[in-house]
Motif scaffolding. Structure first.
Motif, short mmCIF file in Angstrom:
data_model
loop_
_atom_site.label_atom_id
_atom_site.label_comp_id
_atom_site.label_asym_id
_atom_site.label_seq_id
_atom_site.Cartn_x
_atom_site.Cartn_y
_atom_site.Cartn_z
N MET A 113 0.83 -1.20 0.00
CA MET A 113 0.00 0.00 0.00
C MET A 113 0.86 1.25 0.00
O MET A 113 0.61 2.21 -0.75
CB MET A 113 -0.91 0.00 1.22
N ALA A 114 1.90 1.26 0.85
CA ALA A 114 2.73 2.45 0.99
C ALA A 114 3.55 2.71 -0.26
O ALA A 114 3.79 3.87 -0.63
CB ALA A 114 3.64 2.32 2.20
N MET A 115 4.01 1.64 -0.94
CA MET A 115 4.76 1.85 -2.17
C MET A 115 3.90 2.52 -3.23
O MET A 115 4.33 3.45 -3.91
CB MET A 115 5.29 0.51 -2.69
N GLY A 116 2.66 2.02 -3.38
CA GLY A 116 1.76 2.65 -4.33
C GLY A 116 1.48 4.10 -4.00
O GLY A 116 1.48 4.98 -4.87
N ILE A 141 4.61 6.37 -4.53
CA ILE A 141 4.83 6.70 -5.94
C ILE A 141 3.94 7.87 -6.34
O ILE A 141 4.37 8.82 -6.99
CB ILE A 141 4.56 5.48 -6.83
N ILE A 142 2.67 7.82 -5.93
CA ILE A 142 1.72 8.87 -6.30
C ILE A 142 2.00 10.16 -5.54
O ILE A 142 2.10 11.25 -6.12
CB ILE A 142 0.28 8.40 -6.05
N PHE A 143 2.15 10.05 -4.22
CA PHE A 143 2.33 11.23 -3.38
C PHE A 143 3.75 11.78 -3.51
O PHE A 143 3.96 12.99 -3.68
CB PHE A 143 2.02 10.88 -1.93
N PHE A 145 0.48 7.37 -11.88
CA PHE A 145 -0.73 7.19 -11.09
C PHE A 145 -1.29 5.79 -11.27
O PHE A 145 -1.72 5.14 -10.30
CB PHE A 145 -1.78 8.24 -11.50
N ALA A 146 -1.28 5.29 -12.51
CA ALA A 146 -1.78 3.94 -12.78
C ALA A 146 -0.92 2.90 -12.08
O ALA A 146 -1.44 1.91 -11.53
CB ALA A 146 -1.80 3.68 -14.29
N LEU A 147 0.40 3.08 -12.07
CA LEU A 147 1.29 2.13 -11.40
C LEU A 147 1.01 2.10 -9.91
O LEU A 147 0.93 1.01 -9.30
CB LEU A 147 2.75 2.52 -11.66
N GLY A 148 0.87 3.27 -9.29
CA GLY A 148 0.57 3.31 -7.86
C GLY A 148 -0.73 2.62 -7.51
O GLY A 148 -0.82 1.88 -6.54
N CYS A 149 -1.77 2.86 -8.34
CA CYS A 149 -3.06 2.21 -8.10
C CYS A 149 -2.99 0.71 -8.35
O CYS A 149 -3.63 -0.08 -7.65
CB CYS A 149 -4.13 2.85 -8.99
N GLY A 150 -2.20 0.30 -9.35
CA GLY A 150 -2.04 -1.12 -9.63
C GLY A 150 -1.37 -1.84 -8.47
O GLY A 150 -1.77 -2.96 -8.11
N ILE A 151 -0.35 -1.23 -7.87
CA ILE A 151 0.31 -1.83 -6.72
C ILE A 151 -0.65 -1.91 -5.54
O ILE A 151 -0.64 -2.89 -4.77
CB ILE A 151 1.58 -1.04 -6.35
N ALA A 152 -1.52 -0.91 -5.39
CA ALA A 152 -2.56 -0.98 -4.35
C ALA A 152 -3.48 -2.17 -4.59
O ALA A 152 -3.92 -2.83 -3.64
CB ALA A 152 -3.36 0.31 -4.31
#
Length: 308
Positions: free
Chosen positions: A31-34, A37-39, A212-219
């Motif tokens: 969760m934190a990695m995603g 990346i976004i934040f 943004f897509a990568l961060g959401c995908g990791i989530a």
């Protein structure tokens, strides 16, 4: 608090709770990695990040139901298919959200926070309408059941070890992507100097959308891991969003290693203190400790140094 236990019992308790916290660490670090990346890379406060995690959890649930019903002979491998689907579906929705909403709100942090909070409420209601208000759980394949007997008192659950390996593997993949690839160089260039990145021909809008897509995908992958330690409900993501922000800020918003160290420290502290104290008191003490450390080191444990 410790007086009622012998030194041998205390060592066993710490080891047992440490192993028990591995699954929580896996969810935290994904969760934190995603979110980092976004934040950290984009400066966007995504309050709907927990709902993207739950999208991955529901995807895992539906995949397990499909394999149980239509492909029972391949049920042992459904989790790998579910992780890929969770990443793709959550990432695709993240790309659409960035295109439809977030890209219009860059450099407006308060508006972004309010908009993504509203998105989280919409997604929660959508889950409630589609799946119902009751929580659902997945059935694990036989090879994920059981535990390794470390000592007479300590057992290492197989599913927790498996999820931790996945989390660390994804962390390694993200590191290689961000620091050893051409796309990662573009991302870091946009972070350090957006006008200059645009001047040399980098498509900053495309980089933002992919990030943004990568961060959401990791989530979404974190949601798959979440199904191993708890049942999934429409509002389950809200229970993790505060802890996830805490992990990101404590570790350093742009530091991958800091995020991992922070996730491990907070998950292990909570898991151990919950054995001796109530769950709420464990969270209070963890939060208080993190606040004190941030007062002394506001940039986080391992902040990334950028030349301005």
């Amino acid at each position: 608090m410790f007086a009622d236990y012998s030194s041998t019992e205390l060592l066993s308790i710490f080891a047992m709770q440490g192993f028990a916290g591995l699954s929580l660490f896996s969810v935290f670090v994904l969760m934190a990695m995603g979110l980092a990346i976004i934040f950290g890379q984009m400066g966007v406060i995504n309050m709907a990040h927990g709902e993207f995690m739950i999208l991955g959890a529901y995807t895992t649930y539906l995949t397990s139901q499909f394999f149980q019903t239509y492909m029972p002979g391949f049920f042992a491998g459904y989790f790998f298919v579910a992780m890929v689907l969770a990443f793709l579906i959550s990432g695709a929705l993240g790309a659409f959200v960035e295109w439809a909403m977030v890209r219009h709100l860059y450099r407006r942090p308060l508006d972004t926070l309010l908009a993504t909070w509203g998105l989280s409420l919409i997604m929660q209601q959508a889950y409630r309408s589609i799946f119902g208000a009751r929580e659902v759980g997945v059935n694990l394949p036989d090879w994920m059941m059981g535990a390794f007997q470390v000592t007479d008192l300590v057992e290492l659950p197989v599913n927790g070890l498996f999820v931790m390996i996945i989390a660390l593997s994804i962390a390694l993949a993200v590191y290689l992507l961000m620091f050893r690839s051409g796309w990662g160089r573009k991302v870091r260039a946009v972070v350090q100097n957006r006008p200059m990145a645009e001047a040399v021909g980098i498509n900053t809008a495309g980089v933002d959308r992919a990030t943004f897509a990568l961060g959401c995908g990791i989530a979404g992958v974190a949601g798959s891991a979440f199904t191993m330690i708890g049942s999934t409900g429409p509002s389950s993501g809200q229970a993790y969003i505060v802890d996830t922000f805490l992990v990101v800020v404590f570790g350093g918003a742009q530091s991958l290693i800091g995020t991992i160290v922070s996730a491990f420290s907070i998950s292990q502290a909570q898991s151990t203190m919950e054995f001796f104290l109530s769950g709420s008191m464990a969270k209070v003490l963890t939060l208080l400790t993190v606040v004190i450390i941030l007062m002394l080191r506001p940039e986080g444990l391992m902040a990334l140094k950028i030349r301005r």
